[in-house]
Structures are given as structure tokens and as C-alpha cells.
Design an enzyme around this catalytic site. Structure first.
Site, PDB file in Angstrom:
ATOM      1  N   SER A   1       0.828  -1.196   0.000  1.00 40.20           N
ATOM      2  CA  SER A   1       0.000   0.000   0.000  1.00 40.20           C
ATOM      3  C   SER A   1       0.869   1.255   0.000  1.00 40.20           C
ATOM      4  O   SER A   1       1.631   1.471  -0.938  1.00 40.20           O
ATOM      5  CB  SER A   1      -0.955  -0.042   1.198  1.00 40.20           C
ATOM      6  OG  SER A   1      -1.990   0.893   1.064  1.00 40.20           O
TER       7      SER A   1
ATOM      8  N   ASP B   1     -10.163  -4.427  -4.385  1.00 39.47           N
ATOM      9  CA  ASP B   1      -9.317  -3.389  -3.796  1.00 39.47           C
ATOM     10  C   ASP B   1      -9.469  -2.099  -4.595  1.00 39.47           C
ATOM     11  O   ASP B   1      -9.299  -2.106  -5.823  1.00 39.47           O
ATOM     12  CB  ASP B   1      -7.858  -3.859  -3.812  1.00 39.47           C
ATOM     13  CG  ASP B   1      -6.900  -2.860  -3.180  1.00 39.47           C
ATOM     14  OD1 ASP B   1      -7.328  -1.774  -2.758  1.00 39.47           O
ATOM     15  OD2 ASP B   1      -5.695  -3.179  -3.100  1.00 39.47           O
TER      16      ASP B   1
ATOM     17  N   HIS C   1      -7.693  -5.575  -0.109  1.00 39.79           N
ATOM     18  CA  HIS C   1      -6.546  -4.778   0.292  1.00 39.79           C
ATOM     19  C   HIS C   1      -6.138  -5.148   1.718  1.00 39.79           C
ATOM     20  O   HIS C   1      -6.975  -5.323   2.597  1.00 39.79           O
ATOM     21  CB  HIS C   1      -6.935  -3.299   0.242  1.00 39.79           C
ATOM     22  CG  HIS C   1      -5.792  -2.367   0.471  1.00 39.79           C
ATOM     23  ND1 HIS C   1      -5.007  -1.880  -0.557  1.00 39.79           N
ATOM     24  CD2 HIS C   1      -5.295  -1.822   1.605  1.00 39.79           C
ATOM     25  CE1 HIS C   1      -4.086  -1.078  -0.066  1.00 39.79           C
ATOM     26  NE2 HIS C   1      -4.235  -1.023   1.249  1.00 39.79           N
TER      27      HIS C   1
END
Length: 355
Positions: free
Chosen positions: A198, A293, A323
Site C-alpha cells: 500500500s 481493492d 486490500h
């Protein structure tokens, strides 16, 4: 007594979660509800069950009214999802000198690894606002043990106290430290990789880009787990999966407002690495995306951009996952199964380098 209850609460919630995941599949399906199908994908039962349990407990996202509350929320969630520490890994606390103050770090080494080998400098996720060494301890242990490499997990300054480009400056400092001290860390200067998930994937990609363009020693590999790479566009996946799949549209907006409050910096390629003028000669990339996601489409656009620029890329979408799955490995079998595949790709890329 209230303090005792508060201290025990995460452990009790964790025990309850593990008990639910230990139920027979039909009962887990009953709790999770009917299968979720969207964009020709079906959400993994393990992921759907996690989302259902979060909804029952009132957790709706990763952001909060304040950064302090969001950080406390992630720390609480880590205590719930963490299992017993993975065995077979030696962990040592480190300190990385920085012009802006020392950075905390941890060096992970498989217990039976004694020879010199690759080192992965890992940057944790959390929207540049939350997350720390503890919240990513399990993932770093897993990577070290199963990829057979050393991992240097790095803390960096967080927003909003330290907005862009503070986190990137610290990420570059940590990478330079690893290169300059490779022998002492059990590696060599040409065998230092970068990785993260991320926001951490964003930092890893930016470090790879900045070091390559500056003519410095570029990383051996960039491991990008569902990375944020473009702060300027709302792609289709953000519209499809922006609510109800752990990372929300609101979270993404809130995180970016904390990290990059000056909108003029959103187009800076140090933040939006997808917008860089030149992606040629960048390190080999492993780009992992998840079907459910909001960041899926920009991660896959980056993988394609690297491919078009002639960079060797292993692109893998897990169509049934959400995610953040890598940092909740102990919760469900499907998360660990996917991580084993990621580790297999890391090992394959490193083995090709040796041949």
C-alpha cells in the site's frame, strides 16, 4: 479493573475470531452470508468472513477523526489478528541514523541462514499515517522465513505531523543505510531489494525510481504489494470497491489529505510514481494486486507501464482478495496461501539472478 478489561479485550476478540475461522465451512458461510460477486470475481470466504466480523464489531474503515485514534485502532486490530510469533526467525532491533532523527528498524533473519544473501528493505503500509514495526512484525517474519532472506523493516515519519516528502526522505535514507552497511547486515550492496504494501509499496516504488534516476545503486528488486502509485485519478476499481472492502474511498481521501495536504504535490512523481516521465531501466518488479481493492487498477496500470518500458515484471492479481491481506495472514488460510505464492515469486526472481 477497567484497565485489566481493556488489556484483555484484544486477546478475547482474537480468540473469538480464531474460533469462528475454525468452524466448518458451511457454518462460516452461514455467518459470512451469500457469496459476494462483483466485476466477474467472487470474494474469498476468508475475506468475506473478516469483513462481516468487522461490521458486527462496528469497524467500518481504517481512518478516524484524528491520526492518534486511527493509529490506536490499527494497534488494536494488530493485537486481535496476530497469532503466536513465527518460529525460526532471529529478530534484532536496529537504529538507522537520519538527518531528521534516528529511525527505528528491525532486522529479521531465518535462523538457519548464515551466509551472505539478499536483503529486503521493507516499508510498512498504513496510508503514510498509521502502522509501525509491530503491526508488520508477522509479515516480515513470514517473508524472511519463507523467502530465505534477511528483511530490514523500517519505521518512517508519519503524517500529518510530517507530510510529504518526509516518509520518502526516510525511506531513501534507510535504503542508503542498507547499501552502505550491507556487509554488516549480512548482504552486499548490489543485493538490496525494496518492498512494501500500500503506502509502503508507494515508498518502495519511489525509492526504486529515485535511485535509478540519480545514478545511485538501484535496488535488486521491487516488491510492490497493492501499491498506491497515482494520487491524481479515480479509476474504476475505486468506484467499484470503495465501500465495504476494508480500505474505503473515504479512507483513501483522508490518508492523502494527511500526507499531501498541498494539492500541487499530487502530480509529483515522487508521490505519483506512475506519472514519471521515464520508467526505463527500473529494477525487476513483482506487482501484486487484489480483485476487491480500490487500488487495484492503478497498481495494474503501473505494472503495464513498467512492462511497456522494458522492465521485467511479475504481475499477479488475486481476484478473490481484499486490500491488506498480507498483514492479516494469521487470520485465514486463503491469506497465507496467497502469501506463499508471493514468496515463491520472490524466490524465483532471486534464483534467476544467481543463474
Amino acid at each position: 479493573m477497567p484497565n485489566v478489561v481493556e488489556a484483555l479485550q484484544p486477546a478475547l476478540e482474537g480468540a473469538a475470531m480464531r474460533a469462528v475461522y475454525a468452524l466448518p465451512q458451511p457454518l462460516r458461510r452461514l455467518i459470512a452470508g451469500p457469496p459476494v460477486r462483483l466485476d466477474d470475481q467472487e470474494l474469498a470466504l476468508d475475506a468475506q468472513l473478516l469483513l462481516k466480523l468487522q461490521k458486527i464489531t462496528g469497524q467500518t474503515g481504517l481512518s478516524a477523526p484524528t491520526a492518534e485514534q486511527a493509529r490506536a485502532g490499527m494497534a488494536h486490530a494488530t493485537k486481535i489478528t496476530s497469532g503466536a510469533p513465527l518460529s525460526g526467525v532471529v529478530v534484532a532491533e536496529r537504529t538507522i541514523p537520519s538527518p531528521n532523527g534516528d529511525l527505528a528498524a528491525r532486522l529479521y533473519r531465518p535462523k538457519d541462514l548464515t551466509e551472505t544473501g539478499p536483503l529486503l528493505v521493507f516499508y510498512h503500509g498504513g496510508g503514510w499515517v498509521i502502522g509501525d514495526l509491530d503491526s508488520y512484525d508477522d509479515l516480515c517474519r513470514f517473508l524472511a522465513k519463507n523467502a530465505g532472506i534477511r528483511v530490514l523493516s523500517v519505521d518512517y515519519r508519519l503524517a500529518p505531523e510530517y507530510p510529504f516528502p518526509a516518509a520518502l526522505d526516510d525511506a531513501l535514507t534507510a535504503y542508503s543505510y542498507a547499501v552502505d552497511n550491507a556487509a554488516e547486515l549480512g548482504s552486499s550492496s548490489d543485493a538490496i531489494a525494496v518492498g512494501g504494501d500500500s503506502a509502503g509499496g508507494n515508498l518502495a516504488a519511489a525509492v526504486a525510481l529515485q535511485t535509478t534516476r540519480s545514478g545511485a545503486q538501484k535496488p535488486l528488486l521491487q516488491l510492490l504489494l497493492y501499491p498506491a502509485v497515482d494520487a491524481t485519478r479515480r479509476r474504476r476499481s475505486r468506484e467499484l470497491f470503495g465501500d465495504g472492502f476494508l480500505l474505503t474511498d473515504h479512507d483513501m481521501t483522508w490518508f492523502m489529505e494527511q500526507y499531501s495536504p498541498d494539492e500541487s504535490t499530487l502530480t509529483d512523481p515522487r508521490l505519483s510514481v506512475l506519472l514519471a516521465d521515464d520508467h526505463t531501466d527500473l529494477p525487476t518488479a513483482i506487482v501484486v494486486t487484489c480483485g476487491f481493492d480500490p487500488l487495484r487498477d492503478e497498481g495494474e496500470a503501473y505494472a503495464q507501464t513498467l512492462t511497456d518500458a522494458g522492465v521485467p515484471v511479475v504481475a499477479r492479481r488475486f481476484p478473490d482478495l481484499i486490500h491488506g491481506f498480507a498483514s492479516i495472514r494469521p487470520v485465514g488460510h486463503r491469506f497465507e496461501e496467497a502469501l506463499f505464492e508471493v514468496v515463491g515469486n520472490v524466490r524465483a526472481v532471486l534464483d534467476l539472478r544467481k543463474s
